[in-house]
Design a protein around this motif. Sequence first.
Motif, PDB file in Angstrom:
ATOM      1  N   MET A   1      55.399  31.866 -22.538  1.00  8.66           N
ATOM      2  CA  MET A   1      55.233  32.369 -21.205  1.00  8.66           C
ATOM      3  C   MET A   1      55.259  31.223 -20.205  1.00  8.66           C
ATOM      4  SD  MET A   1      53.466  32.945 -18.384  1.00  8.66           S
ATOM      5  CE  MET A   1      51.772  32.883 -18.163  1.00  8.66           C
ATOM      6  N   LEU A   2      54.565  30.137 -20.524  1.00  3.87           N
ATOM      7  CA  LEU A   2      54.553  28.994 -19.616  1.00  3.87           C
ATOM      8  C   LEU A   2      55.920  28.329 -19.511  1.00  3.87           C
ATOM      9  CD1 LEU A   2      51.118  27.258 -20.234  1.00  3.87           C
ATOM     10  CD2 LEU A   2      51.830  28.662 -18.314  1.00  3.87           C
ATOM     11  N   ALA A   3      56.687  28.356 -20.588  1.00  3.33           N
ATOM     12  CA  ALA A   3      58.033  27.781 -20.540  1.00  3.33           C
ATOM     13  C   ALA A   3      58.922  28.566 -19.570  1.00  3.33           C
ATOM     14  CB  ALA A   3      58.654  27.758 -21.933  1.00  3.33           C
ATOM     15  N   GLU A   4      58.833  29.882 -19.606  1.00  2.28           N
ATOM     16  CA  GLU A   4      59.610  30.699 -18.676  1.00  2.28           C
ATOM     17  C   GLU A   4      59.156  30.462 -17.240  1.00  2.28           C
ATOM     18  OE1 GLU A   4      59.404  34.758 -19.859  1.00  2.28           O
ATOM     19  OE2 GLU A   4      60.311  34.371 -21.812  1.00  2.28           O
ATOM     20  N   LEU A   5      57.847  30.361 -17.047  1.00  2.00           N
ATOM     21  CA  LEU A   5      57.311  30.097 -15.718  1.00  2.00           C
ATOM     22  C   LEU A   5      57.769  28.730 -15.219  1.00  2.00           C
ATOM     23  CD1 LEU A   5      55.443  30.907 -13.378  1.00  2.00           C
ATOM     24  CD2 LEU A   5      53.551  29.917 -14.678  1.00  2.00           C
ATOM     25  N   ARG A   6      57.707  27.726 -16.077  1.00  2.00           N
ATOM     26  CA  ARG A   6      58.111  26.365 -15.711  1.00  2.00           C
ATOM     27  C   ARG A   6      59.578  26.319 -15.302  1.00  2.00           C
ATOM     28  NH1 ARG A   6      57.981  23.675 -20.537  1.00  2.00           N
ATOM     29  NH2 ARG A   6      60.133  24.289 -20.735  1.00  2.00           N
ATOM     30  N   ASP A   7      60.430  27.061 -16.006  1.00  4.29           N
ATOM     31  CA  ASP A   7      61.868  27.028 -15.734  1.00  4.29           C
ATOM     32  C   ASP A   7      62.240  27.642 -14.390  1.00  4.29           C
ATOM     33  OD1 ASP A   7      62.300  25.736 -18.092  1.00  4.29           O
ATOM     34  OD2 ASP A   7      62.905  27.537 -19.191  1.00  4.29           O
ATOM     35  N   SER A   8      61.387  28.511 -13.856  1.00  5.11           N
ATOM     36  CA  SER A   8      61.742  29.177 -12.596  1.00  5.11           C
ATOM     37  C   SER A   8      60.777  28.864 -11.459  1.00  5.11           C
ATOM     38  CB  SER A   8      61.795  30.689 -12.818  1.00  5.11           C
ATOM     39  OG  SER A   8      60.509  31.177 -13.178  1.00  5.11           O
ATOM     40  N   ILE A   9      59.771  28.053 -11.689  1.00  8.66           N
ATOM     41  CA  ILE A   9      58.741  27.831 -10.672  1.00  8.66           C
ATOM     42  C   ILE A   9      59.289  27.150  -9.425  1.00  8.66           C
ATOM     43  CG2 ILE A   9      57.868  25.603 -11.477  1.00  8.66           C
ATOM     44  CD1 ILE A   9      55.728  28.586 -10.357  1.00  8.66           C
ATOM     45  N   GLU A  22      51.261  27.416  -7.345  1.00  7.17           N
ATOM     46  CA  GLU A  22      51.633  28.714  -7.904  1.00  7.17           C
ATOM     47  C   GLU A  22      51.671  28.681  -9.430  1.00  7.17           C
ATOM     48  OE1 GLU A  22      51.858  31.590  -6.251  1.00  7.17           O
ATOM     49  OE2 GLU A  22      51.203  30.406  -4.544  1.00  7.17           O
ATOM     50  N   PHE A  23      52.163  27.576 -10.007  1.00  7.61           N
ATOM     51  CA  PHE A  23      52.166  27.431 -11.458  1.00  7.61           C
ATOM     52  C   PHE A  23      50.734  27.481 -11.981  1.00  7.61           C
ATOM     53  CE2 PHE A  23      52.018  25.060 -15.401  1.00  7.61           C
ATOM     54  CZ  PHE A  23      53.117  25.540 -16.090  1.00  7.61           C
ATOM     55  N   HIS A  24      49.854  26.737 -11.334  1.00  7.71           N
ATOM     56  CA  HIS A  24      48.459  26.681 -11.759  1.00  7.71           C
ATOM     57  C   HIS A  24      47.788  28.052 -11.660  1.00  7.71           C
ATOM     58  CE1 HIS A  24      44.152  25.282 -11.224  1.00  7.71           C
ATOM     59  NE2 HIS A  24      44.484  24.916 -12.428  1.00  7.71           N
ATOM     60  N   LEU A  25      47.957  28.733 -10.541  1.00  9.65           N
ATOM     61  CA  LEU A  25      47.332  30.053 -10.359  1.00  9.65           C
ATOM     62  C   LEU A  25      47.851  31.068 -11.374  1.00  9.65           C
ATOM     63  CD1 LEU A  25      47.333  30.285  -6.462  1.00  9.65           C
ATOM     64  CD2 LEU A  25      45.350  30.019  -7.969  1.00  9.65           C
ATOM     65  N   THR A  26      49.149  31.071 -11.605  1.00 13.17           N
ATOM     66  CA  THR A  26      49.725  32.018 -12.570  1.00 13.17           C
ATOM     67  C   THR A  26      49.238  31.716 -13.982  1.00 13.17           C
ATOM     68  OG1 THR A  26      51.665  32.239 -11.164  1.00 13.17           O
ATOM     69  CG2 THR A  26      51.879  32.987 -13.442  1.00 13.17           C
ATOM     70  N   ALA A  27      49.195  30.447 -14.343  1.00 13.15           N
ATOM     71  CA  ALA A  27      48.723  30.066 -15.679  1.00 13.15           C
ATOM     72  C   ALA A  27      47.266  30.466 -15.869  1.00 13.15           C
ATOM     73  CB  ALA A  27      48.899  28.569 -15.895  1.00 13.15           C
ATOM     74  N   LEU A  28      46.437  30.250 -14.858  1.00 16.19           N
ATOM     75  CA  LEU A  28      45.033  30.647 -14.966  1.00 16.19           C
ATOM     76  C   LEU A  28      44.887  32.152 -15.149  1.00 16.19           C
ATOM     77  CD1 LEU A  28      43.282  28.404 -12.288  1.00 16.19           C
ATOM     78  CD2 LEU A  28      43.084  28.262 -14.767  1.00 16.19           C
ATOM     79  N   ARG A  29      45.666  32.926 -14.405  1.00 10.43           N
ATOM     80  CA  ARG A  29      45.612  34.390 -14.530  1.00 10.43           C
ATOM     81  C   ARG A  29      46.040  34.844 -15.921  1.00 10.43           C
ATOM     82  NH1 ARG A  29      47.660  34.852  -9.497  1.00 10.43           N
ATOM     83  NH2 ARG A  29      49.776  34.901 -10.268  1.00 10.43           N
ATOM     84  N   TYR A  72      56.494  18.784 -17.021  1.00 18.55           N
ATOM     85  CA  TYR A  72      56.815  19.405 -15.744  1.00 18.55           C
ATOM     86  C   TYR A  72      56.575  18.363 -14.665  1.00 18.55           C
ATOM     87  CZ  TYR A  72      56.834  22.545 -11.784  1.00 18.55           C
ATOM     88  OH  TYR A  72      57.123  23.152 -10.599  1.00 18.55           O
ATOM     89  N   MET A  73      57.627  18.002 -13.952  1.00 20.35           N
ATOM     90  CA  MET A  73      57.508  16.975 -12.926  1.00 20.35           C
ATOM     91  C   MET A  73      57.089  17.645 -11.626  1.00 20.35           C
ATOM     92  SD  MET A  73      60.900  14.802 -13.890  1.00 20.35           S
ATOM     93  CE  MET A  73      60.590  13.585 -12.633  1.00 20.35           C
ATOM     94  N   ILE A  74      55.921  17.287 -11.121  1.00 20.88           N
ATOM     95  CA  ILE A  74      55.409  17.964  -9.932  1.00 20.88           C
ATOM     96  C   ILE A  74      56.112  17.535  -8.654  1.00 20.88           C
ATOM     97  CG2 ILE A  74      53.183  18.382 -10.978  1.00 20.88           C
ATOM     98  CD1 ILE A  74      52.071  16.078  -9.335  1.00 20.88           C
ATOM     99  N   ARG A  75      56.837  16.433  -8.670  1.00 18.95           N
ATOM    100  CA  ARG A  75      57.559  15.982  -7.487  1.00 18.95           C
ATOM    101  C   ARG A  75      59.032  16.371  -7.543  1.00 18.95           C
ATOM    102  NH1 ARG A  75      53.621  15.267  -4.212  1.00 18.95           N
ATOM    103  NH2 ARG A  75      52.191  13.619  -4.742  1.00 18.95           N
ATOM    104  N   ASP A  76      59.449  17.006  -8.599  1.00 20.98           N
ATOM    105  CA  ASP A  76      60.852  17.362  -8.773  1.00 20.98           C
ATOM    106  C   ASP A  76      61.108  18.712  -8.114  1.00 20.98           C
ATOM    107  OD1 ASP A  76      63.455  17.320  -9.599  1.00 20.98           O
ATOM    108  OD2 ASP A  76      63.018  18.120 -11.584  1.00 20.98           O
TER     109      ASP A  76
END
Length: 103
Positions: A1-9, A22-29, A72-76
């Motif tokens: 699930m996180l891989a799919e989220l990472r690919d489109s975030i 948004e990545f953090h909030l979705t992962a927590l949920r 996941y590069m946060i500056r990319d």
Amino acid sequence: MLAELRDSIHLRALAGQNPVDEFHLTALREFDGFFGRVDDDVAGALAELSPSQLDDPLAALGLHRPSATWTYMIRDDPFGDPAGRAAEGLKRLARERFSTRPG
């Protein structure tokens, strides 16, 4: 699930959202209650192990080492920030309007 989220975030930037937040909030949920489920699963799996299986506990549990790692590069941000996109649009507009055209 996180891989799919990472690919489109990164698309969240187009909506004016911060992809990291948004990545953090979705992962927590998605992982609410995760550690409780892990504790229960681990306790159940360990209860089923026999002493002879303790020589290679990962294989006994059906686990294998991962074949790849990801980051996941946060500056990319392939689209840039909103101000940068606006500046590029203005620059392109000015170039089109004020360029000298042969003719």
